[in-house]
Design a protein around this motif. Sequence first.
Motif, mmCIF file in Angstrom:
data_model
loop_
_atom_site.group_PDB
_atom_site.id
_atom_site.type_symbol
_atom_site.label_atom_id
_atom_site.label_comp_id
_atom_site.label_asym_id
_atom_site.label_seq_id
_atom_site.Cartn_x
_atom_site.Cartn_y
_atom_site.Cartn_z
ATOM 1 N N GLU A 1 1.831 -27.271 27.236
ATOM 2 C CA GLU A 1 0.841 -27.901 26.356
ATOM 3 C C GLU A 1 1.534 -28.658 25.230
ATOM 4 O O GLU A 1 1.139 -29.771 24.873
ATOM 5 N N LEU B 1 -4.876 -26.719 31.800
ATOM 6 C CA LEU B 1 -4.546 -28.127 31.657
ATOM 7 C C LEU B 1 -4.411 -28.684 33.061
ATOM 8 O O LEU B 1 -4.430 -27.944 34.037
ATOM 9 N N TRP C 1 2.877 -21.805 29.639
ATOM 10 C CA TRP C 1 1.676 -22.636 29.547
ATOM 11 C C TRP C 1 1.611 -23.308 28.179
ATOM 12 O O TRP C 1 1.319 -24.496 28.061
ATOM 13 N N GLU C 2 1.907 -22.538 27.139
ATOM 14 C CA GLU C 2 1.896 -23.097 25.785
ATOM 15 C C GLU C 2 3.022 -24.110 25.606
ATOM 16 O O GLU C 2 2.862 -25.101 24.879
ATOM 17 N N SER D 1 -8.415 -31.283 31.144
ATOM 18 C CA SER D 1 -8.760 -29.969 31.673
ATOM 19 C C SER D 1 -9.517 -30.115 32.972
ATOM 20 O O SER D 1 -10.258 -31.081 33.173
ATOM 21 N N ARG E 1 -3.948 -34.514 27.361
ATOM 22 C CA ARG E 1 -4.402 -33.147 27.572
ATOM 23 C C ARG E 1 -5.763 -33.136 28.270
ATOM 24 O O ARG E 1 -6.807 -33.208 27.644
#
Length: 306
Positions: free
Chosen positions: A208, A230, A204-205, A218, A216
């Motif tokens: 990102e 995200l 996930w990071e 949400s 980015r």
Amino acid sequence: MSTTLAKVTPKLTDNIFSATPFLNWLQKAGNVKKVDGGAKIVEPLLFGTNSTAGSYSGYDNVATTPQEGITAAEYDWKQFGVTVAIAGIEELKNSGDTQIISLLEAKITQAKNSAVEQMSSMFFSDGLGNGGKDWNGLKHIVPVDPTTGTVGNIDRSVAANAFWRTKTETTVEALTLARMSTMYNNCSVGNQTPDFLVTTQTLWEKYEALLLPAQRFSDASTAQAGFDNLVYKSKAPVVWDTYCTSGYLYFLNSDALTLKVHKDRWMKAGPFLQEAGQDARYSLISSAGNLVTNASRLLGVLSGKS
């Protein structure tokens, strides 16, 4: 105590589905469905085409050839339980109405934490745990090798059942947007596209970091449930779940994945019964059901990613 427990257990269901991103998504998508009994959980499938479709004119004979292409997947019922135990001395110390309710709420919280851990682990596993008694998990329904194994009583190794294979990509490499795009497209049929991506915190990071700041976005509903997310392709929330397997990124479709539970046996609290030879009472909170799919081709996984 049984009456009080019956009133308190609805909190258990709510807490379970709000505890992890995957379970929360299933509930929010309306994919926790109560069904009647039967020897199996049956999921009708549509996988063929109809050869009678076509144009005609005037008095032409319209084809009436009987069509195949309709079948069903059959899943075993699986059971799940958690026990609430109260020792005799605890009853004595909490004999008032207020005290016993507080005690039961504490016991339910304890049961919830254990149930969340076990259920979440199950739903990311291969369903073979505990001697095959575990419920189906994503590793079973969306395996890294979709050409082997039987899912819903349909053998994926048979060439005629290729329609029942999920999508997979197993190259050991760093995660890229190109890989994600290809998997998203492979899992799409017309307007049927993945609407939920779940992975590990590490991936996930990484995702990102791959995005430009202006990209980015949400998903509001997922964020309101308390989970970092995200959005991919301006549609599908991307979340990380503690229980997801390292290196995996699942592409899921809410029209293809459902948690089916028995209408009379879902987080159902039984009466408090005393075991012979023990100064204690036990109530079993039990469930029956399974995680099922009716459209495997709409599901996919990237594995071996970093």
